[in-house]
Design a protein around this motif. Sequence first.
Motif, PDB file in Angstrom:
ATOM      1  N   LEU A 121      -3.667   6.842   1.232  1.00 30.96           N
ATOM      2  CA  LEU A 121      -3.091   5.503   1.374  1.00 30.96           C
ATOM      3  C   LEU A 121      -2.099   5.404   2.529  1.00 30.96           C
ATOM      4  O   LEU A 121      -1.771   4.297   2.969  1.00 30.96           O
ATOM      5  CB  LEU A 121      -2.413   5.085   0.065  1.00 30.96           C
ATOM      6  N   GLN A 175       0.830  -1.205   0.000  1.00 28.49           N
ATOM      7  CA  GLN A 175       0.000   0.000   0.000  1.00 28.49           C
ATOM      8  C   GLN A 175       0.864   1.254   0.000  1.00 28.49           C
ATOM      9  O   GLN A 175       0.541   2.242  -0.664  1.00 28.49           O
ATOM     10  CB  GLN A 175      -0.926  -0.016   1.215  1.00 28.49           C
ATOM     11  N   GLU A 209       2.107   1.756  -3.436  1.00 26.99           N
ATOM     12  CA  GLU A 209       1.035   2.274  -4.282  1.00 26.99           C
ATOM     13  C   GLU A 209       0.885   3.779  -4.090  1.00 26.99           C
ATOM     14  O   GLU A 209       0.637   4.526  -5.052  1.00 26.99           O
ATOM     15  CB  GLU A 209      -0.280   1.560  -3.958  1.00 26.99           C
ATOM     16  N   ALA A 210       1.057   4.243  -2.861  1.00 17.91           N
ATOM     17  CA  ALA A 210       0.971   5.679  -2.580  1.00 17.91           C
ATOM     18  C   ALA A 210       2.058   6.435  -3.338  1.00 17.91           C
ATOM     19  O   ALA A 210       1.802   7.489  -3.950  1.00 17.91           O
ATOM     20  CB  ALA A 210       1.101   5.924  -1.084  1.00 17.91           C
ATOM     21  N   LYS A 219      -5.101  10.720  -3.410  1.00 19.70           N
ATOM     22  CA  LYS A 219      -5.055   9.258  -3.367  1.00 19.70           C
ATOM     23  C   LYS A 219      -3.800   8.783  -2.643  1.00 19.70           C
ATOM     24  O   LYS A 219      -3.851   7.858  -1.816  1.00 19.70           O
ATOM     25  CB  LYS A 219      -5.101   8.697  -4.784  1.00 19.70           C
TER      26      LYS A 219
END
Length: 646
Positions: free
Chosen positions: A641, A613, A616-617, A637
């Motif tokens: 995260l 995660q 992904e950030a 976004k």
Amino acid sequence: MRTLITNILFSLPIFILCCGCTKQQNPTKSFEKDESLDNIESVPNWLKLNVEEILFSDSINVWVPSNNFQTSSLIKVPRFPRKFTKAEFEKNESLKDFEINPLDPGIALELSGVRNEQVSAQIAMGAKADLSNISVEINNLVSENNDIFKKENIEIRYVKYVPVQKARSEYVWSAKLEDVVGEEVSGTMTPFVVADALIEMDTVDVPAYRAQPVWFTFHIPKNSKPGTYNGDIVITSKKDTLYKHHIKLHILNPQLPDVKDYKFHLDLWLNPSAIAGYYNMEHWSDTHWKMISKYMEDYASRGGKNVTTVITHEPWHKPWVNNTTISQSFYGYKSMVKWIKTTDGKWEFDYSVFDKYVSLAHKAGITGAINAYSMTPFLTKQKIHYLDKEDNKQKIIEIDVEDSIYKELWTSFLISFKNHLKHKGWLEKTYLGFDEKSDEVMRIIYGIIENSAPEFLEKTVIAGHPGATKFAENLSISYTFFPLQSHEKEATVPVIPTIEERKKNNRLTTFYLCGAPDHPNTLTYSPAIESRLIPWLALKYNTDGYLRWAYNNWTDDPYKKPVFFHNPGDDNYVYPGKNGPVSSIRWELLKEGIEDYELFRLAKQNSLIPIEQLNEAVEFATRNQDGRYKKTDDMVKARNLILTDE
């Protein structure tokens, strides 16, 4: 030794300075309240028509940039906004952030932040007629539990527009204006201005057919109680309410460390000579020291780590007209060490200014390394300014690293400097600084250091090529050498393995931006969102932080004439105000990007969020580094995260 030095001195060019030969500075030019917020003398009617087409009300128009209060700070509002065609949206979806839509009075503007951080947002206003004596206020915000978020923690400033101008550097090496500017530069780029400085004013006048952004910074105390706080933005004119809208501030549970405990390594080069020059103050006078202190405190408030000191006059010089050289900044750099040649030909050094400067920085909270520039100048031969006690005149001697006198002078200095630092207790934290020097030059210098003050062999800070890793304990690599950047293939060693190897050996590594690359950057006319993503690049490439060569290198009037040599904004994050620093959109967003970095670090350190995660950030935040085509939602976004309930 005396005979050798004397003979060499007579064989080299020496220039005598007289008291009346110094450049005369203009009187102080500080921003005053009644000055225009764009300095535009006239607006053509066709441009007024462009603006009129997007105004939805015949009275005051108020909108939220990006159409989301949470992301509203991530764009610079064009002074003359315009409407867009369907084809433009299809070509560049991020233009949706520049659409102007009326606010729904039944829907609150919402903003969230964690404890012990700042979070910014903005609204914009405009009309077909002049708006006079406008005041924007937010009173105390109150939660459902009657907890108070005090209005004193809400900073309200008005955005000032500065000129966008071409620079000499564009024709030599730096980013070209046309490759950087996007919709934020006045929309139509006529007139050529961009939103940047943030001005504190009681009231503001808004000329007809111009957008005027209002910048809010919410400083969330660390002892704040999590929850939702409600209040109103109120716009008045001469005590008459023109507009009112409900806002909600969501204070989340996580808490950032105090700024002094940030791990992000922010290294900006503050120039005290620019402060003396702009404010027309005598160097190292009481008034000068007081003003320096204000700028140091501002730098420290962002987590600034290093003290940049100058041990020779003008360590950053460039070729100039008529076969001359000149400092690469308007006001240059005056040495903090006084060089003295005694009557018997020896060298002495007065460190009183150096000592006071370092002590003042420590008092302001800048307690990291003391970086001393420089044993070798940027692009030219070195000019040592010194007092010759033989006739009590100021003189200059021009030398190169290969000259024998170079070794003599710097050996004397290094031995003296080392002993002085030992006496002050600063030796362990002092580094010799170098800027973009070749391996050949560094080898010569290292030989001198080894024979005179070997303690400095592992105390060097170097900005430039990744190949300098062999010399630098603290290395800052030009971002142009990073993957997919313009000079990636020219790197003598690959950047990513270099960073990884240095990390294993606990050696500090940052990256730096200057007039290049085109994107990302923090020039005045760079897209605002790029300032916010810079600390995310440190996460992406596992560097310790970020360096930029200038925090405050101004011209004599940066609000109207921002260019001396380099692209506007390349050499300053802040502006000079009557009583101290004036912030900029770039400076605020860099701070908030550093807060993202610290929030990410805590989440990773405490294993609060899965590594997938977190990755992904970083991908969301950095997936498009050209801010002209980056949607502001990317940053929301990414931020969401890395947020936790702890």
